[in-house]
Design a protein around this motif. Structure first.
Motif, PDB file in Angstrom:
ATOM      1  N   ILE A 653       0.934  -1.078  -0.065  1.00 46.26           N
ATOM      2  CA  ILE A 653      -0.040   0.070   0.016  1.00 46.26           C
ATOM      3  C   ILE A 653       0.747   1.421  -0.001  1.00 46.26           C
ATOM      4  CG2 ILE A 653      -2.086  -1.051   1.150  1.00 46.26           C
ATOM      5  CD1 ILE A 653      -0.981   0.036   3.819  1.00 46.26           C
ATOM      6  N   ALA A 655       0.677   5.472   0.797  1.00 41.29           N
ATOM      7  CA  ALA A 655      -0.399   6.653   1.079  1.00 41.29           C
ATOM      8  C   ALA A 655      -0.064   7.915   0.613  1.00 41.29           C
ATOM      9  CB  ALA A 655       0.081   6.941   2.939  1.00 41.29           C
ATOM     10  N   ILE A 660      -5.122   6.413   1.208  1.00 43.26           N
ATOM     11  CA  ILE A 660      -4.328   5.359   1.325  1.00 43.26           C
ATOM     12  C   ILE A 660      -4.535   4.463  -0.014  1.00 43.26           C
ATOM     13  CG2 ILE A 660      -3.911   2.981   2.242  1.00 43.26           C
ATOM     14  CD1 ILE A 660      -3.903   4.456   5.136  1.00 43.26           C
ATOM     15  N   GLY A 737      -8.736   6.226   7.320  1.00 41.82           N
ATOM     16  CA  GLY A 737      -7.649   5.800   6.833  1.00 41.82           C
ATOM     17  C   GLY A 737      -7.353   4.175   6.952  1.00 41.82           C
ATOM     18  N   LYS A 741      -7.161   0.644   4.901  1.00 41.92           N
ATOM     19  CA  LYS A 741      -6.041   0.075   4.737  1.00 41.92           C
ATOM     20  C   LYS A 741      -6.410  -1.285   5.202  1.00 41.92           C
ATOM     21  CE  LYS A 741      -3.334  -0.821   8.349  1.00 41.92           C
ATOM     22  NZ  LYS A 741      -2.457  -0.865   9.331  1.00 41.92           N
TER      23      LYS A 741
END
Length: 1337
Positions: A653, A655, A660, A737, A741
């Motif tokens: 991932i 940011a 994200i 966020g 995630k």
């Protein structure tokens, strides 16, 4: 003697000249002229001399002149003289004809008529003289003897023309005669005579003589009768075409006289005639307008006669050069859509099919024009191309708001607009195949549209491009500059368009180095573009190139799914460049693609999804691709054997500020590795002999991957959710966020589990340990799946409700299901027992199958290998269907205990799957339904695919589902499953579409459905709706449903009671399905909807009737047909009136039923009115009396419908006044929200009483036209009608009487009478103004 006359004429001695001429007898004079003419010397001078010596003032002079004329006409026609001499003689005779007296002209004209009758015209030159004689006659004022009476010159001429046109003409002289009439002043009536005679002569002429005659006729039409000329020409060639077709169908015609012309000769003649008409329209615009007017009018009546191949070709030729193009295309487009709608309409109703056995299809006619245009009709091709593009643009697929375009290219299109668009594409494709010169033009126009219409769907243009290229790949070379120009714009096009376009032009890349190089340049630029779409386009382009440029030594691609144009370009592939060049080229592309592995997840995703196909088609790239994948996965793989979890999810991932994103779709990467490895292992033994030296390195990465997947599997099973930072307490909301995630992590972990499940199952070879691993992985997957579902349930607004898309491939799903449910092998029993013991796993397998089928239905393809290969998808569908069908029929839902737990039972999931599959097959594989049904029949799965009887196979499947449905109905009330019953009914209606309506099986199924509806008092509204819809859809294909509707209406009436509460309705229950719970609104609305469909059919028939009635050529066949139509219309309406008679007396609850019924009644009266108008028209045109049937219908409407309608209106108003008073009472109780309550009640009442005035107006319109018809037909139809009392202002006489009696008992004797008379007066006053208003209308 001739010499002497010439000398005397020259001496200017008239007396001596006259004497000399008088001494000659008639025969001598003739001989002298003939000799002189044949010698060819001074004939004109001799004739001038004779005329000089025969002055018109003397009777002998006139006679002599006549003798000369009578002698010269046969002489000129004999053919003995040369043409110059003939022209000279005729010219002189024409000059002198003006001086002849009337009787001489008349005699001369009669002589001409006899010559024509005798058929002794050879070159027709003398007819120039005839036209002069007739013109001179017409201008005469004196009367001439004709028969026993006298006529003036004009009438005499008319009589002669009449005689001439009634007599027999020699076919040789028709053209000369037609030409002659152009020079004569003709009245409209005479012109009509002449034109009709010439048109009648067409059939007697040789084909080759028709074009010049048509040309003469067209020139003649400048005087008038344009319509007759055009109509005659079109119907003549239409007949010839039909006869030609008939002969091709029956090759050895029994009657030798009928065996007519060779086809190419006929087509060339038609082409010439069309050219003649176009050239005359160039000079005379009115002729073009008349052509359009004629065909428009004809098309309303009989489209089969108006738009035949000849007239369509003619229209298209005219459309090219003229301002008439728009009108012509509009005419053709409306004809095409109307024809498609009519066909659709006819196919949906047996009642209409019986009345219209022959169906006219304009699309076939237009495609026939394309076929005919191969015979040198270059003047039609431009019109065809323009029409094709016009259709494709007018009816292109629409883009749904915010959604993906529906893919109409697959399956059978049902909508007229889609059929029109498809026809446009067929016209262009067929024209492209037939006409070389126009090919590059079509290609350029298609490419232009693909570029300029980027915002709207262009799939139809890309399909067309693909078909064009397949039919002639080398045509692209001539237009390669246009193709390279298109490549330059690739990065601005949507990704779907790019993929379609590249796939379509791919054959060009194999033969044209320059095109390939320019494409690579464009793609390499695009890889570095700032636009994500451009980069995706670049990846798509490179993958396509890798798939199609094979390096020598690659395995033969027997599984190749796309063989576009391969046959025609194969020879050039390796001739252009050797395999080393190909290899270098492919490696260079792979180098470019390696860069993409560091870009956004969307770009990587495309790569991972595309690599498997590249490998399969270009096996020499295996090691490069596998190395690339290995280096990519190593970035995320943790090699330490005890470390949990085995993969670094943090690296996936990225940011950006607060947001994200997923950077590396890890599950897709693993999925790609798993498929590539499986393919590599299955084919590597084929390559081993060829590549002994490379073996070491290859085995290296193979071993690497296997160890890695083994380790990941082991550690994933051991991992707890906490290892991934995911557990029940984690936040999954998409607003934070952390939640985003966690969602990303969860979907990746679930995906990895699924990939590993497939991998372990495939390599496990039915070993118990491996299957335990599979179950362990599934447990991990299932825990996460449950948590996500639970969180999604709490937070309804999130998108979490949608299940994540499964990573299992379609092929694996079919293998897994077969193993779980159908594998009876003894050796597999123990290991499969592990998986079968988990109901959750079984349910999961079926639900993934459901998801895959849904994806196939919506997009036409699925994820994973072979997802875009229709053949493989079809085979997988057949396998899955077999398993689901077996599971559903052998384990009924009731038996399954798990049905009581949460979630659907497996049997129900199987049924849902079957329903989806049947729909998908119908949509995507319509042509292969026979093979599909054959594959389901397990009894003869290996049978030969010779001649599959679809009806039998479908009936066999229907019987299985019928059993299940009967079981549902006979089950206890607690066990009745509404969802399952609905699905069963939908499956039955889907399968019933494959039964032939004429077959025994269809009738059995219909009878069974009727029986089910009659015997089951079903209270579930949704199932009732499904069953009745099924019943109606079957019934209309068997016969008209009006009788059925009447029975249902009687049941509704009996069930709900009468509007008059004191009235007892006799209970005649036909259908148990109509009961207190279902009668209103469900059954009532369905009955009304079906009645509306019948009304539409009747309306359509009345329009057909009117067009038949306005057809002047009233043949016995046409009148028979219109009688059949009239009978059908009246019978349908009669039965419908009885349906409404029942419903209008039913105490329906306020709301949708009442509203729909009122609207439906208005429609019924409107259609009754149009029928009455039709009869008014018929009475005008003929002195027909109206049929007894119509009188009965009017009587029925007066006795059984209109009075009841008025009572029903009163009933409706009473219900509404009750609801208003109820609202008022509430208002008194609750002061605070009183206004709102009353206003909503008022609004509701207003809304629901809105249709009442419309209905009253419709009834009165009907009565108004009845009065008209009564006057026209002298039959008093109004005797059956009662005057209405439903007005805004009403006095209920009986109620008034009783009230007055109560109040005023002492004056009881006088009062009521006074009041009654008073009431009558008031009613009259009330009625009178209405009548006045009515007159104004």
């Amino acid at each position: 003697m001739a010499q002497r006359i010439l000398e005397l004429a020259a001496e200017e001695a008239p007396e001596r000249l006259q004497e000399a001429l008088q001494s000659l007898g008639e025969s001598e004079l003739g001989d002298m002229v003939t000799r002189q003419a044949l010698k060819g010397r001074e004939t004109a001078a001799l004739l001038r001399g004779i005329f000089k010596g025969s002055p018109c003032s003397q009777r002998s002079g006139v006679l002599r002149r006549l003798q000369v004329y009578k002698h010269c006409i046969p002489l000129v026609e004999s053919g003995d003289l040369n043409l110059g001499k003939v022209s000279e003689i005729i010219g002189l005779l024409m000059l002198e004809a003006r001086q002849l007296p009337g009787h001489a002209l008349a005699e001369l004209a009669t002589l001409f008529v006899d010559v024509v009758k005798g058929g002794s015209l050879s070159n027709g030159k003398s007819l120039e003289l005839f036209s002069t004689v007739l013109t001179a006659l017409a201008s005469l004022k004196e009367n001439l003897a004709y028969g026993k009476g006298e006529l003036n010159g004009e009438e005499f001429k008319k009589q002669l023309i009449n005689t001439l046109c009634s007599s027999k003409w020699d076919p040789q002289s028709v053209i000369h005669l037609a030409n002659m009439f152009r020079d004569i002043p003709l009245s409209g009536e005479e012109l009509q005579f002449v034109v009709e005679k010439v048109l009648r002569m067409f059939s007697k002429l040789d084909l080759q003589e028709i074009p010049p005659l048509v040309y003469q006729l067209l020139l003649l039409s400048a005087k008038g009768s344009k319509k007759t000329v055009l109509e005659g020409i079109i119907s003549f060639f239409n007949e010839l075409d039909k006869r030609q077709k008939e002969e091709q169908r029956v090759p050895q015609s029994m009657d030798l006289k009928v065996a007519t012309m060779p086809l190419d000769q006929l087509r060339h003649v038609e082409g010439t005639v069309i050219l003649h008409i176009v050239s005359v329209i160039n000079l005379d615009q009115d002729l073009g307008k008349e052509l359009i007017r004629l065909l428009k009018a004809e098309q309303q009546k009989d489209p089969g006669r108006a738009l035949c191949p000849f007239s369509v070709a003619l229209l298209l030729s005219v459309a090219v050069k003229h301002r008439l193009q728009e009108q012509i295309f509009d005419l053709l487009k409306t004809s095409i859509t109307r024809s498609c709608k009519d066909l659709q309409f006819l196919q949906a109703s047996k009642f209409l099919q019986d009345l219209f056995p022959q169906q006219y299809d304009v699309t076939a006619v237009i495609l026939e024009v394309v076929k005919n245009s191969a015979f040198g009709w270059d003047h039609v091709t431009q019109g065809l191309v323009d029409l094709g593009f016009s259709l494709m643009e007018s009816y292109e697929p629409k883009k749904p708001f915010g959604g993906k375009t529906a893919d109409t290219s697959s399956g059978l299109s049902k909508m007229p607009a889609q059929q029109a668009c498809r026809l446009g594409a067929s016209i262009l494709l067929e024209t492209f195949k037939v006409h070389d010169p126009i090919r590059s033009d079509i290609l350029e126009q298609v490419l232009n549209r693909v570029l300029t219409k980027a915002a709207s769907p262009v799939s139809h243009f890309i399909d067309l491009l693909s078909n064009i290229v397949v039919s002639a790949p080398l045509v692209l070379q001539t237009s390669s500059s246009k193709v390279t120009e298109t490549f330059d714009n690739l990065s601005f096009l949507p990704i779907d368009t790019v993929q379609g376009l590249l796939r379509a032009v791919q054959p060009l890349l194999k033969v044209s180095m320059s095109a390939r190089d320019s494409l690579i340049l464009v793609l390499q630029k695009a890889i570095f573009s700032r636009q994500l779409d451009a980069r995706k386009a670049a990846v798509a382009g490179f993958l396509l190139l890798l798939r199609n440029f094979k390096i020598l030594g690659s395995l033969s691609s027997s599984q190749c799914s796309q063989a576009i144009g391969a046959t025609q370009v194969q020879a050039d592939v390796h001739a252009c460049y050797n395999s080393a060049a190909n290899e270098a080229f492919c490696l260079e592309i792979l180098g470019s693609l390696r860069r993409c592995l560091s870009q956004q997840s969307d770009v990587r995703l495309m790569l991972y999804e595309g690599f498997y196909d590249v490998l399969r088609r270009n096996s020499q790239l295996a090691s490069s691709i596998m190395e690339m994948l290995l280096s990519q996965i190593k970035q995320y793989y943790l090699p330490q054997p005890d470390l949990l979890p085995p993969l670094k999810l943090e690296g996936c991932i990225m940011a950006q500020g607060d947001q994200i994103f997923l950077q590396e779709p890890l599950a897709h990467l693993l999925c790609c590795i798993q498929h590539c490895l499986a393919w590599y292992k299955s084919t590597v033994h084929l390559c081993q002999q060829a590549e002994d030296d490379d073996e070491e390195e290859d085995v290296g990465f193979e071993q690497n991957f296997e160890d890695m997947l083994e380790s990941v599997t082991r550690r994933m099973i051991k991992s707890e959710l906490e290892d991934f930072e995911l557990d029940k307490s984690a936040d999954f909301s998409l607003s934070s966020g952390v939640g985003v995630k966690n969602n990303i992590y969860a979907i990746q972990v679930m995906g990895i589990c699924e990939v590993l499940i497939e991998y372990n199952f495939n390599i496990g070879n039915f070993s118990k340990n491996k299957f335990e691993d599979v179950l362990g992985l599934f447990t991990c997957y299932n825990k996460l799946s449950e948590i996500l579902k639970e969180k999604a349930g709490k937070n309804k607004s999130t998108l979490g409700n949608k299940t994540a898309r499964s990573f299992l491939s379609m092929g694996f799903v079919s293998t897994l299901l077969t193993a779980l449910f159908r594998d009876n092998a003894q050796s597999h029993e123990e290991s499969l027992g592990v998986l079968r013991s988990s109901t959750e796993f079984l349910r999961y397998a079926v639900s993934v199958a459901l998801q895959k089928v849904q994806q196939l239905e919506e997009t036409g393809q699925t994820d994973g290998p072979d997802g875009q290969n229709p053949e493989k998808m079809f085979q997988n569908l057949c396998k899955i269907t077999r398993v689901l069908l077996w599971r559903y029929t052998s384990v009924p839902t009731v038996v399954e205990e798990s049905g009581k737990k949460k979630g659907k039972s497996i049997s129900l999931l199987c049924l849902e799957g079957l329903l989806r599959i049947f729909n998908t097959v119908q949509q995507l594989y319509a042509a292969r339904i026979p093979q599909f049904l054959q594959a389901l029949d397990i009894t003869d799965g290996d049978a030969e695919e010779t001649d599959i009887n679809v009806t039998e196979k479908a009936a066999f499947q229907i019987r299985q589902f019928q059993r299940s449905l009967v079981n549902q109905f006979s089950s206890a009330e607690d066990d009745f499953n509404s969802k399952e019953t609905q699905s069963l009914i939908t499956v039955l209606s889907t399968l019933s579409k494959h039964l032939d309506p004429a077959s025994q099986q269809f009738l059995q199924f219909l009878t069974w459905t009727v029986k089910i509806c009659k015997e089951n008092a079903l209270e579930d509204v949704a199932c009732c709706k499904g069953l009745l819809s099924l019943l109606f859809s079957l019934h209309v294909l068997y016969k008209s449903p009006v009788g059925l509707l009447r029975e249902l209406a009687q049941d509704i009436h009996a069930c709900l009671g009468d509007i008059d509460q004191d009235m007892e309705v006799e209970s005649r229950s036909h259908f148990a399905i109509v009961n207190a719970k279902t009668a209103a609104p469900t059954v009532c609305l369905l009955v009304l909807a079906q009645a509306d469909k019948v009304l539409e059919e009747v309306d359509w028939l009345i329009k057909k009737l009117t067009s038949l009635g306005s057809d002047a050529s009233d043949s016995s066949q046409a009148s028979n047909q219109s009688q059949a139509l009239e009978k059908g219309v009246i019978l349908q309406l009669g039965t419908l009136l009885t349906v409404y008679h029942e419903l209008v007396q039913t105490a329906l609850p306020a709301g949708s039923c009442v509203d729909t019924l009122l609207r439906s009644l208005s429609k019924t009266y409107a259609i009754l009115t149009s029928l009455i108008k039709h009869y008014i028209q018929a009475c005008r045109s003929t002195s027909n009396t109206i049929p007894g049937r119509l009188e009965k219908l009017v009587k029925l409407s007066g006795s059984h419908l209109t009075p009841q309608c008025y009572s029903f209106i009163t009933y409706v108003q009473n219900i509404h006044s009750e609801s208003l008073s109820f609202a008022e009472e509430k208002k008194k109780k609750k002061k605070e929200d009183e206004a709102a309550a009353v206003s909503t009640a008022m609004a509701k009442v207003l809304r629901e009483t809105k249709p009442i005035p419309n209905l009253i107006f419709a009834i009165e319109q009907y009565e108004k036209f009845l009065i008209h018809l009564s006057k026209k037909s002298k039959v008093n139809l109004m005797q059956y009608m009662k005057l209405s009392t439903s007005r805004d202002f009403r006095i209920n006489v009986s109620m008034l009487d009783s009230t007055l009696q109560e109040h005023n008992t002492e004056d009881a004797e006088n009062e009521p009478d006074n009041d009654q008379s008073c009431t009558a007066e008031q009613t009259d006053e009330n009625q009178e103004p209405k009548k006045k208003k009515r007159r104004k209308k």
